[in-house]
Motif scaffolding. Structure first.
Motif, short mmCIF file in Angstrom:
data_model
loop_
_atom_site.label_atom_id
_atom_site.label_comp_id
_atom_site.label_asym_id
_atom_site.label_seq_id
_atom_site.Cartn_x
_atom_site.Cartn_y
_atom_site.Cartn_z
N ILE A 2 0.86 -1.18 0.00
CA ILE A 2 0.00 0.00 0.00
C ILE A 2 0.90 1.23 0.00
O ILE A 2 1.89 1.30 0.75
N ILE A 3 0.55 2.19 -0.84
CA ILE A 3 1.25 3.47 -0.86
C ILE A 3 0.24 4.57 -0.58
O ILE A 3 -0.84 4.60 -1.19
N ILE A 4 0.56 5.44 0.36
CA ILE A 4 -0.30 6.58 0.69
C ILE A 4 0.34 7.83 0.12
O ILE A 4 1.50 8.13 0.39
N ARG A 5 -0.41 8.54 -0.68
CA ARG A 5 0.10 9.78 -1.28
C ARG A 5 0.01 10.92 -0.28
O ARG A 5 -1.06 11.23 0.23
N MET A 6 1.14 11.52 0.02
CA MET A 6 1.16 12.66 0.92
C MET A 6 0.79 13.93 0.17
O MET A 6 1.14 14.11 -1.00
N THR A 7 0.07 14.80 0.86
CA THR A 7 -0.35 16.05 0.24
C THR A 7 -0.63 17.09 1.31
O THR A 7 -0.92 16.75 2.46
N GLY A 8 -0.54 18.36 0.95
CA GLY A 8 -0.89 19.44 1.86
C GLY A 8 0.17 19.78 2.88
O GLY A 8 1.33 19.35 2.79
N GLY A 9 -0.23 20.57 3.87
CA GLY A 9 0.67 21.03 4.91
C GLY A 9 0.79 20.04 6.05
O GLY A 9 0.33 18.89 5.96
N LEU A 10 1.36 20.49 7.17
CA LEU A 10 1.68 19.60 8.27
C LEU A 10 0.45 18.88 8.82
O LEU A 10 0.50 17.68 9.10
N ALA A 25 -0.29 -1.45 11.63
CA ALA A 25 -0.75 -2.27 12.75
C ALA A 25 -1.59 -3.46 12.28
O ALA A 25 -1.72 -4.45 12.99
N GLN A 26 -2.13 -3.36 11.07
CA GLN A 26 -2.89 -4.47 10.49
C GLN A 26 -1.97 -5.48 9.82
O GLN A 26 -2.44 -6.45 9.23
N GLY A 27 -0.66 -5.24 9.88
CA GLY A 27 0.30 -6.18 9.31
C GLY A 27 0.58 -5.96 7.84
O GLY A 27 1.16 -6.84 7.18
N LYS A 28 0.21 -4.80 7.31
CA LYS A 28 0.39 -4.53 5.89
C LYS A 28 1.72 -3.83 5.62
O LYS A 28 2.25 -3.13 6.48
N GLU A 29 2.24 -4.02 4.42
CA GLU A 29 3.43 -3.29 3.98
C GLU A 29 2.95 -1.94 3.43
O GLU A 29 2.18 -1.89 2.48
N VAL A 30 3.41 -0.87 4.03
CA VAL A 30 2.92 0.46 3.69
C VAL A 30 4.09 1.42 3.50
O VAL A 30 5.06 1.41 4.28
N ASP A 97 -14.04 6.45 5.31
CA ASP A 97 -14.30 5.51 4.23
C ASP A 97 -13.68 4.17 4.64
O ASP A 97 -12.46 4.00 4.60
N GLU A 98 -14.49 3.21 5.02
CA GLU A 98 -13.98 1.94 5.55
C GLU A 98 -13.20 1.14 4.51
O GLU A 98 -12.38 0.28 4.88
N GLN A 99 -13.39 1.44 3.24
CA GLN A 99 -12.63 0.74 2.20
C GLN A 99 -11.13 1.00 2.32
O GLN A 99 -10.31 0.18 1.90
N ILE A 100 -10.78 2.13 2.89
CA ILE A 100 -9.36 2.48 3.04
C ILE A 100 -8.66 1.45 3.93
O ILE A 100 -7.47 1.16 3.75
N LEU A 101 -9.36 0.87 4.87
CA LEU A 101 -8.76 -0.10 5.78
C LEU A 101 -8.84 -1.53 5.24
O LEU A 101 -8.31 -2.44 5.88
N LYS A 102 -9.46 -1.71 4.09
CA LYS A 102 -9.68 -3.05 3.56
C LYS A 102 -8.91 -3.34 2.28
O LYS A 102 -8.53 -4.49 2.02
N ARG A 103 -8.67 -2.33 1.46
CA ARG A 103 -8.11 -2.58 0.12
C ARG A 103 -6.60 -2.84 0.18
O ARG A 103 -5.87 -2.17 0.90
N GLU A 104 -6.17 -3.79 -0.62
CA GLU A 104 -4.75 -4.11 -0.74
C GLU A 104 -4.57 -5.04 -1.94
O GLU A 104 -5.32 -6.02 -2.05
N PRO A 105 -3.63 -4.75 -2.84
CA PRO A 105 -2.74 -3.59 -2.88
C PRO A 105 -3.52 -2.33 -3.24
O PRO A 105 -4.62 -2.41 -3.81
#
Length: 307
Positions: A2-10, A25-30, A97-105
């Motif tokens: 899983i890759i999370i795109r960073m955006t915006g300020g702090l 914490a869910q055991g995923k490679e992120v 959005d609960e899909q964020i915690l479920k989708r992989e890759p």
């Protein structure tokens, strides 16, 4: 992966990193994509280093692999014939959005502005967002002395120290989305609510327009020393404002992820947080609010009062 795109300020970067911790914490490679949004000259600085955070960054090949973004001729031809096979998933709307915690890759884009994304690892998030002493090493001595003086005043304050965030600048330029929310009536009512509970409260004003903030506080007709406008910080040293906000014990936040975190980082269990009753025009963002928040409308009406 899983890759999370960073955006915006702090503030946005902190929400994205908090999601990273939950997925880990869910055991995923992120990994985090800190390139796509931050290669432009006008991009805002990445400031997670202020917490001593060292995150795994995705490289260009990994980003292109998961988004089907390779620009070689063969890849362009294949996309032309068969369509793009990207694993990109954009957060639906602005609520949890609960899909964020479920989708992989997946390659996630969004703001993830809700405690619901990281509630199960809340204490880990709090530990991760402890300011490191490295924040002092990258600023002039004069600024360090100024910030430490503010810090000492807040921490040793015999009266209730209250952070008040007033965001102008870019919010004024995007009035259609953010205008008419944190109004004069909103701030006046928020201050009144807190003064009724803590008559001797001192209000520390954080703003990206300090000149305006000084003029505004002069017109509030209170005794001398009631309002302290924080000066000396810039966009590049915004973490210093966040550091000071977290030392206060009551908070009046703007419709901004920055002051949301300033209040959240205050560890006091009995803290008071006042927030605007809506976060953006024409958008429903109910999941941005935490349980302890008192909500006040743009007209100055208390809509949700903490017990």
């Amino acid at each position: 992966m899983i890759i999370i795109r960073m955006t915006g300020g702090l503030g946005n970067q902190m929400f994205q990193y908090a999601l990273y911790l939950r997925l880990k914490a869910q055991g995923k490679e992120v990994k985090l994509d800190d390139q796509t949004e931050y290669e432009r000259e006008d991009s805002r600085p990445i400031l997670l280093w202020a917490f001593g955070i060292d995150y795994p960054a995705a490289d260009k090949e990994e980003i292109n692999e998961i988004t089907d973004g390779f620009m070689k001729f063969s890849h362009r031809v294949r996309r032309k014939l068969f369509g793009r096979k990207s694993k990109e998933y954009r957060e639906k709307g602005y609520d949890f959005d609960e899909q964020i915690l479920k989708r992989e890759p997946a390659y996630f884009t969004g703001y993830f502005q809700s405690e619901k994304y990281f509630e199960e690892v809340k204490e880990q998030v709090r530990r991760s967002f402890q300011f490191s002493d490295i924040i002092w090493g990258s600023i002039p001595e004069e600024l360090e002395m100024r910030i430490r003086k503010y810090q000492a005043k807040i921490e040793n304050e015999s009266r209730m120290p209250v952070s008040v965030h007033i965001r102008r600048g870019d919010y004024l330029e995007n009035d259609e989305v953010y205008g008419g929310i944190c109004t004069e009536a909103y701030y006046q009512k928020a201050i009144k609510v807190l003064e009724e509970r803590f008559p001797s409260a001192v209000f520390y004003i954080f703003s990206n327009d300090t000149k305006w903030a000084k003029d505004w506080t002069r017109g509030l007709d209170r005794e001398e020393g009631k309002f302290v406008v924080i000066e000396g910080t810039t966009e590049d040293t915004g973490y210093l404002d966040l550091f000071l906000m977290s030392k206060c014990r009551a908070h009046v936040i703007a419709n901004s992820s920055f002051s949301w975190w300033g209040a959240w980082l205050d560890p006091a269990k009995e803290k008071i947080v006042i927030a605007p009753s809506k976060w953006a025009n024409h958008q429903d963002r109910k999941d941005i609010y935490t349980k302890e928040m008192i909500r006040i409308s743009p007209e100055g009406e208390v809509l949700c009062l903490q017990n």
